[in-house]
Write an enzyme that holds these catalytic residues in place. Structure first.
Site, PDB file in Angstrom:
ATOM      1  N   ASP A 122     -52.498 104.587   3.037  1.00  0.00           N
ATOM      2  CA  ASP A 122     -52.665 103.632   4.147  1.00  0.00           C
ATOM      3  C   ASP A 122     -53.514 102.498   3.570  1.00  0.00           C
ATOM      4  OD1 ASP A 122     -52.239 103.235   7.174  1.00  0.00           O
ATOM      5  OD2 ASP A 122     -54.382 102.939   7.023  1.00  0.00           O
ATOM      6  N   LYS A 127     -54.192 111.833  10.601  1.00  0.00           N
ATOM      7  CA  LYS A 127     -54.684 110.643   9.900  1.00  0.00           C
ATOM      8  C   LYS A 127     -56.050 110.983   9.326  1.00  0.00           C
ATOM      9  CE  LYS A 127     -53.467 106.399   9.051  1.00  0.00           C
ATOM     10  NZ  LYS A 127     -52.135 105.827   8.861  1.00  0.00           N
TER      11      LYS A 127
HETATM   12  P1  NDP Z   1     -53.107  97.503   1.976  1.00  0.00           P
HETATM   13  O1  NDP Z   1     -54.512  97.876   1.802  1.00  0.00           O
HETATM   14  O2  NDP Z   1     -52.135  97.709   0.876  1.00  0.00           O
HETATM   15  O3  NDP Z   1     -52.992  95.954   2.406  1.00  0.00           O
HETATM   16  C1  NDP Z   1     -53.677  95.393   3.487  1.00  0.00           C
HETATM   17  C2  NDP Z   1     -53.544  93.887   3.380  1.00  0.00           C
HETATM   18  O4  NDP Z   1     -54.057  93.285   4.563  1.00  0.00           O
HETATM   19  C3  NDP Z   1     -54.324  93.275   2.212  1.00  0.00           C
HETATM   20  O5  NDP Z   1     -53.579  92.170   1.722  1.00  0.00           O
HETATM   21  C4  NDP Z   1     -55.610  92.798   2.893  1.00  0.00           C
HETATM   22  O6  NDP Z   1     -56.206  91.704   2.219  1.00  0.00           O
HETATM   23  C5  NDP Z   1     -55.037  92.317   4.198  1.00  0.00           C
HETATM   24  N1  NDP Z   1     -55.994  92.235   5.283  1.00  0.00           N
HETATM   25  C6  NDP Z   1     -56.891  93.149   5.695  1.00  0.00           C
HETATM   26  N2  NDP Z   1     -57.564  92.700   6.767  1.00  0.00           N
HETATM   27  C7  NDP Z   1     -57.031  91.469   7.038  1.00  0.00           C
HETATM   28  C8  NDP Z   1     -57.275  90.489   8.020  1.00  0.00           C
HETATM   29  N3  NDP Z   1     -58.208  90.673   8.949  1.00  0.00           N
HETATM   30  N4  NDP Z   1     -56.532  89.336   8.002  1.00  0.00           N
HETATM   31  C9  NDP Z   1     -55.582  89.142   7.072  1.00  0.00           C
HETATM   32  N5  NDP Z   1     -55.306  90.037   6.107  1.00  0.00           N
HETATM   33  C10 NDP Z   1     -56.026  91.175   6.097  1.00  0.00           C
HETATM   34  O7  NDP Z   1     -52.618  98.273   3.315  1.00  0.00           O
HETATM   35  P2  NDP Z   1     -51.136  98.596   3.779  1.00  0.00           P
HETATM   36  O8  NDP Z   1     -50.258  97.437   3.489  1.00  0.00           O
HETATM   37  O9  NDP Z   1     -50.769  99.926   3.305  1.00  0.00           O
HETATM   38  O10 NDP Z   1     -51.345  98.744   5.368  1.00  0.00           O
HETATM   39  C11 NDP Z   1     -51.381  97.617   6.229  1.00  0.00           C
HETATM   40  C12 NDP Z   1     -51.167  98.075   7.655  1.00  0.00           C
HETATM   41  O11 NDP Z   1     -49.915  98.773   7.761  1.00  0.00           O
HETATM   42  C13 NDP Z   1     -52.223  99.032   8.213  1.00  0.00           C
HETATM   43  O12 NDP Z   1     -52.355  98.809   9.604  1.00  0.00           O
HETATM   44  C14 NDP Z   1     -51.571 100.399   8.014  1.00  0.00           C
HETATM   45  O13 NDP Z   1     -52.083 101.367   8.915  1.00  0.00           O
HETATM   46  C15 NDP Z   1     -50.123 100.063   8.334  1.00  0.00           C
HETATM   47  N6  NDP Z   1     -49.135 100.978   7.796  1.00  0.00           N
HETATM   48  C16 NDP Z   1     -49.074 101.238   6.448  1.00  0.00           C
HETATM   49  C17 NDP Z   1     -48.105 102.092   5.966  1.00  0.00           C
HETATM   50  C18 NDP Z   1     -47.921 102.312   4.504  1.00  0.00           C
HETATM   51  O14 NDP Z   1     -46.912 102.942   4.143  1.00  0.00           O
HETATM   52  N7  NDP Z   1     -48.798 101.830   3.627  1.00  0.00           N
HETATM   53  C19 NDP Z   1     -47.190 102.807   6.883  1.00  0.00           C
HETATM   54  C20 NDP Z   1     -47.281 102.377   8.256  1.00  0.00           C
HETATM   55  C21 NDP Z   1     -48.235 101.521   8.683  1.00  0.00           C
HETATM   56  P3  NDP Z   1     -57.141  91.961   0.909  1.00  0.00           P
HETATM   57  O15 NDP Z   1     -56.249  92.579  -0.121  1.00  0.00           O
HETATM   58  O16 NDP Z   1     -57.592  90.601   0.572  1.00  0.00           O
HETATM   59  O17 NDP Z   1     -58.214  92.896   1.373  1.00  0.00           O
END
Ligand code: NDP
Length: 448
Positions: free
Chosen positions: A168, A128
């Site tokens: 991520d 990571k």
């Molecule tokens: P993104 O950056 O695409 O999206 C994250 C989302 O979460 C955004 O909508 C953000 O809001 C929101 N967010 C962040 N903090 C908070 C909070 N405290 N409360 C509510 N919403 C919040 O990230 P990903 O979707 O890629 O990743 C999300 C999770 O999934 C992480 O834990 C990552 O490690 C995990 N993951 C991702 C993978 C992938 O393929 N992308 C694979 C496996 C796991 P805003 O846009 O307003 O900042």
């Protein structure tokens, strides 16, 4: 306190040594909870000092990343890559760009990634990386300059058979493109060193959707096996509207569920009649922020500026898809009190240890992220295969392989839990099933 003295001794050492790394300690503790049943049956774990070794990353690199912003001011961030475990394949795991990034967070993610990658059945080790760089509010040119500056140092540690990063939180297709471009220029090689690449330069169809879609395939298997039911008509709430949350919502609707609430960092929208997911998708793709526009079209939907309060929404299924430690014990109690009977993690470690234990003790079906969100890295593995073979599969081919992999991960977790007398405990099943392959490889490869 574990039953096994060996486990207690190792955990005490880890706690002392990494006292300032709370997220990493949390991930290790959750994993060790499951090891208690295994270490006595498998004396080779202690004899080969596997747990002492498995909690220490094989390599951590950290670097200064200096870059120039649009105003001509020099900015400095820190970049990291944690190469956690390569027993079963080259290091593989995403890059996170967020001001909260530190070694504790990257070590917890790399540790979990090792077992997640093992569960996919593909030959990928765990890694990571990322930076405390905040992409929010930066221009494309600033993001490009930052990515290029980061890569001028990071490229030494990467390679298609060495370490293959992906996206991520805060690190999507744009960032992959800029970093891959610089990697290619510095190495004078076009290889599959990043996954999540754009389709024109070696990306796989279906990768963007994979984590969210895979999550719903996993949830369907849970419902089928444990409740003889399907997603049809189920009320679903989803935190996070990024890559994982958005695609989870799309797949949930495709499989017949009703998404009643969705959040991002600014708050959540809720509508018990069901949200218009295609509209949310369209608005968020265009602008990022979708709430105001959405409420103009659906004035009966409600907005709440506190995303944490979404967990009070009555639902059948909760899918935390934003970030680590979103569901604390009070949120867990509120979910259960309001009828939720299944929680499936799209994010990594979104549920605190106390809340996880509460769900399991109260018979809530619980899908741990290292199994249920493995669809993203699984399709990354398929992207690596396509790059190595110089071919590309269709979306339907990739999606079918993803569905099969998620079914097989569920089966492994369920059957392993059953072997230890806890068939519905997928946390136990995922930890032990993910660990066994890594353990066997580490023993076979000797003390290195
Ligand atoms: P993104 O950056 O695409 O999206 C994250 C989302 O979460 C955004 O909508 C953000 O809001 C929101 N967010 C962040 N903090 C908070 C909070 N405290 N409360 C509510 N919403 C919040 O990230 P990903 O979707 O890629 O990743 C999300 C999770 O999934 C992480 O834990 C990552 O490690 C995990 N993951 C991702 C993978 C992938 O393929 N992308 C694979 C496996 C796991 P805003 O846009 O307003 O900042």
């Amino acid at each position: 306190m574990y039953k096994s003295k060996y486990l207690n001794d190792v955990f005490d050492g880890v706690k002392k040594k990494y006292a300032n790394e709370p997220e990493f300690l949390q991930a290790v503790e959750e994993f060790f909870d499951s090891m208690d049943l295994l270490v006595e049956k498998e004396p080779g774990i202690e004899k080969n000092a596997i747990l002492e070794r498995i909690v220490v990353p094989e390599r951590i690199v950290s670097m200064r990343v200096a870059w120039v912003d649009d105003k001509g001011k020099i900015q400095v961030n820190t970049g990291y890559r944690v190469q956690f475990n390569s027993a079963i394949g080259p290091y593989k795991g995403g890059m996170r760009f967020d001001p909260s990034v530190n070694l504790s967070i990257l070590k917890f993610l790399g540790f979990e990634q090792t077992f997640k990658n093992s569960l996919t059945g593909l030959p990928m080790g765990g890694g990571k990386g990322g930076s405390d760089f905040n992409p929010r509010g930066k221009s494309d040119a600033e993001v490009m300059r930052f990515c290029q500056a980061f890569m001028t140092e990071l490229f030494r540690y990467l390679g298609p058979d060495t370490d293959v990063p992906a996206g991520d939180l805060g690190f999507g297709a744009r960032e992959v493109g800029y970093m891959f471009g610089m990697y290619k220029k510095l190495t004078n090689e076009f290889t599959g060193t990043f996954t999540g690449k754009g389709i024109p330069f070696g990306g796989s169809l279906g990768r963007t959707e994979a984590t969210g879609s895979g999550l719903l395939y996993f949830a369907s298997e849970m419902l089928k096996e444990f409740k003889k039911d399907t997603l049809k008509g189920k009320r679903v709430i989803i935190s996070g509207s990024g890559n994982v949350g958005k695609h989870a919502a799309v797949k949930a609707v495709a499989l017949g569920a009703k998404v009643v609430a969705m959040s991002d960092i600014n708050g959540f929208i809720v509508d018990e009649k069901g949200l218009d997911v295609p509209l949310i998708y369209k608005l968020s793709e265009a602008k990022g922020e979708y709430t105001a526009e959405y409420l103009k079209v659906y004035p009966t939907a409600k907005f709440n500026p506190n995303p944490k309060e979404m967990w009070n929404t009555p639902c059948d299924i909760a899918l935390p898809c934003a970030t680590q430690n979103e569901i604390y014990i009070d949120n867990a109690k509120a979910l259960v009190a309001n009828g939720c009977y299944m929680v499936v993690e799209g994010a990594n470690m979104p549920t605190t240890l106390e809340a996880t234990r509460y769900f399991i003790e109260n018979g809530i079906l619980f899908g741990p992220g290292k199994a249920s969100n493995a669809g993203g890295v699984a399709v990354s593995g398929l992207e690596m295969s396509q790059n190595a073979m110089h071919l590309s599969w269709t979306f339907e081919e990739v999606d079918k392989k993803l569905e099969d992999i998620m079914k097989s991960i569920f089966k492994k977790c369920h059957e392993t839990g059953a072997k230890f007398g806890q068939p519905t405990n997928l946390v136990l099943g995922a930890n032990i099933a993910g660990f066994l392959k890594v353990y066997q490889a580490m023993v076979a490869e000797g003390v290195i």
